[in-house]
Each structure stands twice: as structure tokens, then as C-alpha cells.
Enzyme design. Sequence first.
Site, PDB file in Angstrom:
ATOM      1  N   VAL A  44       0.857  -1.189   0.000  1.00  0.00           N
ATOM      2  CA  VAL A  44       0.000   0.000   0.000  1.00  0.00           C
ATOM      3  C   VAL A  44       0.890   1.234   0.000  1.00  0.00           C
ATOM      4  O   VAL A  44       1.702   1.421   0.914  1.00  0.00           O
ATOM      5  CB  VAL A  44      -0.930   0.028   1.229  1.00  0.00           C
ATOM      6  N   ALA A  66       3.977   4.421   3.268  1.00  0.00           N
ATOM      7  CA  ALA A  66       3.739   3.166   2.558  1.00  0.00           C
ATOM      8  C   ALA A  66       3.964   2.017   3.538  1.00  0.00           C
ATOM      9  O   ALA A  66       4.541   2.204   4.611  1.00  0.00           O
ATOM     10  CB  ALA A  66       4.655   3.029   1.348  1.00  0.00           C
ATOM     11  N   LYS A  67       3.500   0.835   3.164  1.00  0.00           N
ATOM     12  CA  LYS A  67       3.690  -0.353   3.989  1.00  0.00           C
ATOM     13  C   LYS A  67       3.463  -1.574   3.108  1.00  0.00           C
ATOM     14  O   LYS A  67       2.661  -1.539   2.171  1.00  0.00           O
ATOM     15  CB  LYS A  67       2.692  -0.385   5.157  1.00  0.00           C
ATOM     16  N   ALA A  68       4.161  -2.659   3.430  1.00  0.00           N
ATOM     17  CA  ALA A  68       3.970  -3.909   2.695  1.00  0.00           C
ATOM     18  C   ALA A  68       3.760  -5.037   3.682  1.00  0.00           C
ATOM     19  O   ALA A  68       4.302  -5.020   4.794  1.00  0.00           O
ATOM     20  CB  ALA A  68       5.165  -4.197   1.795  1.00  0.00           C
ATOM     21  N   ASP A  70      10.108  -5.006   9.431  1.00  0.00           N
ATOM     22  CA  ASP A  70       9.017  -4.855  10.377  1.00  0.00           C
ATOM     23  C   ASP A  70       8.778  -6.241  10.967  1.00  0.00           C
ATOM     24  O   ASP A  70       9.597  -7.153  10.796  1.00  0.00           O
ATOM     25  CB  ASP A  70       7.770  -4.308   9.672  1.00  0.00           C
TER      26      ASP A  70
END
Length: 384
Positions: free
Chosen positions: A32, A77-79, A114
Site C-alpha cells: 500500500v 507506505a507499507k507492505a 518490520d
Amino acid sequence: MSASPLDLMDDYGPEKVVCVSDTRSGMRGVLVIDNTARGMGKGGTRMSTSVTVEEIARLARTMTWKWAAVDLPFGGAKAGLVGDPQGPDKERQLRAFARALAHEVPSDYVFGLDMGLTERDAAIFIDELRDRGASVGLPAELGGFPYDELGVTGHGVAEATDAALRHLGRDTAGVRVSLQGFGAVGTAAARRLNQLGARIVAVSTSEGALTDPDGLDLDLLLKLRAEAGDRCVLEYGGDIRPLGAELRVPADVLIPAARQDVIDVALARELPARLVVEGANLPTDRAAQAVLSERGIVVVPDFIANAGGVVAAAYSMDSRGSSFPPSADVVLASVSARLRANTITVLDAASAGRRTTHEAALAIAQDRVLTAMRLRGRLPQAVL
């Protein structure tokens, strides 16, 4: 029922939601990219059996605010990768995830560490894409900056705690602190707070909560953590209570540093701590924040308190193409200076505006993002 990606969109984003899968490896994942008005999307990559699109979108939005709050030129953003980080297919799934996002990485997004990922996993990403710039969080042997080893996020949480206490007229020496979570963030925060004279009266892991009103032997506990992982609380012995008890023990400061959504309205009404410093992302919801504010309990929001990793990530982003990674002293000094200043700014803004600290911090971050969107011509003409 999970939210549709379209239901997640508002005036700020997400700008892009990329869902990918690979039948052969069993990989399923999502990227995202929330808002890039202030710079390219940046946020960590997590792996868990419970990853959802909605969760990653919420975390990507948090990154938008976090970058803006520390006033660094990146966007949110993040995955997320659905899978067992301890499973035998982890590497295959990581490589499949990297291949599937080759059009986005590293031009629009850079992998990072993360929950569930390690420095070795970052090395897998750059190997699969044959690009050193595809990930930050690399092992030192590959030119990376050792985030977890130095505990930059936890160090920043402790610095924010000390700044908040001083702002409230308290000295950190002798203050009772309870930590939910004793992983990378919790251990680093405990270590720094112990150096500042705080008394750690409770910590928790997945194995339970360890408490001692006189203060735990932190050196012993850290040694046991290195040897036994989450079982350190059991190996230590003493007063072991069910997980969650650490939130209710008598303490001056509570640091939720494990997972999101742990403090609800019911808990907020009975929380004994007078200062909550959010080491984890999204540990409180809006209703709970309002209750805490009404009770006079000060909260340092997540995207202010745990932004130490963001500051370190900015250094890592800049050094991806360099043979000279930043020194630990420079990064930790920058983390301390930025987070202490931001903590005071938010507490003052909340007091002046008679609103919660989350509302004050969000207003500051939103104003910076909107300014960038306006300058780039991304707002509707009527809003310009």
C-alpha cells in the site's frame, strides 16, 4: 468482512494498493502506497499469518503521518506478506514477493524491516532484485545500518518518555515504568530508561507478564532475553501473571510496545499510569484516547514516540548507494533531538488547543502533507 481497497480511500490516499500472489510458493502479499506528496513511499515490510489489506493500509497511513511529524521528505507506505515467519517456505515466499513487486521496487517503494522480518530477509530482497537499493535494514556486512542491534526505535521511545516527564515537571529517576512487549523496541526502551534512572516494574512477552514493584533486575532480564527469547519472563522467576496484567500494575508510565488495539475504552477507564508512551503502532483507538484525555492521562502518540526507526531509515535511504554508512552516534543523537522536540511540540499544541495529543499531532502532520499536496498541484482547484 474485510474492507474493499476502494473503501479505504480518502482525500489523502491510498494512491496505490497492489495485491500479489504466487501459487507455486504460496505467496500472498500486499503493498500500500498511501501518500507521496512529501516524497516516495517508505515504510516497513511485515510477515504474519494474519496480515490483511486493511491492516497494511492503516499502517501505511500511520507512516504518512509519521514522516510528516518528524518533518522528513518521504511519504507513507507499507507492505505485508501473509505467512509464517518461522516457516520453511519463508525465503521462497520472500523472493516471490520481491519478483511480483519488481515494477514498484525500488522506484516507488523500498523494502524495510518490520514484524517477522530480519536483516537476512532484507539481504534476500536485494539479492532477488539484484539491486542494493531495493531494501534498507541490511546486515552490516552488506553495508547496512543495524537498526535492531542498536535499538533505535526503543531508544527514541525512551527519549520521548524522558522529554514528556520533564515537560510534566517529573524526573525520570525513580519513575515506575511498565512495558508491554519485550522485543526489539521494548528491550531498547527499557535499557535506555534504566540508564536514565527509571525503575522497570513490569514487562511482558507472549509467555506472560513479569512484575516486581521494587523494580526488575534489568541486566539479568536482558541476559535471559538473549538466551531464552520470550521465555525470559519464566526463566527470571518471581511474580508471573497472565498476559495483559502489565497494563494494570501500579506504574507511573505505561509503554505499550507490542501490538495494535490493546487499550480500549474499558481499559482506559481504569489504567493506573499517568503517562502512556505508544511504542507500538496504533495501540489505542480514538474512543480510548478521549477517555484518557478526560482522565488527565497524557499520551505521546505512536507516530511521535516510535519514530526513531523512521529517522534511522532516512539515513539508510540516503546511504543505499554509499560505501560509508552513517555512524551510530550520529543517528542516535538525531533520533534523540528530533523526538524530544516533537514530543514537546505536540504536548504544547494539545494543551493550547484543548484537544487530545493524537488530534494535535495529526493536525500538525496533516497540515504538512496538505501543504505538499497543494504545492504539487494535487488538490482540487477549489481547495487551492
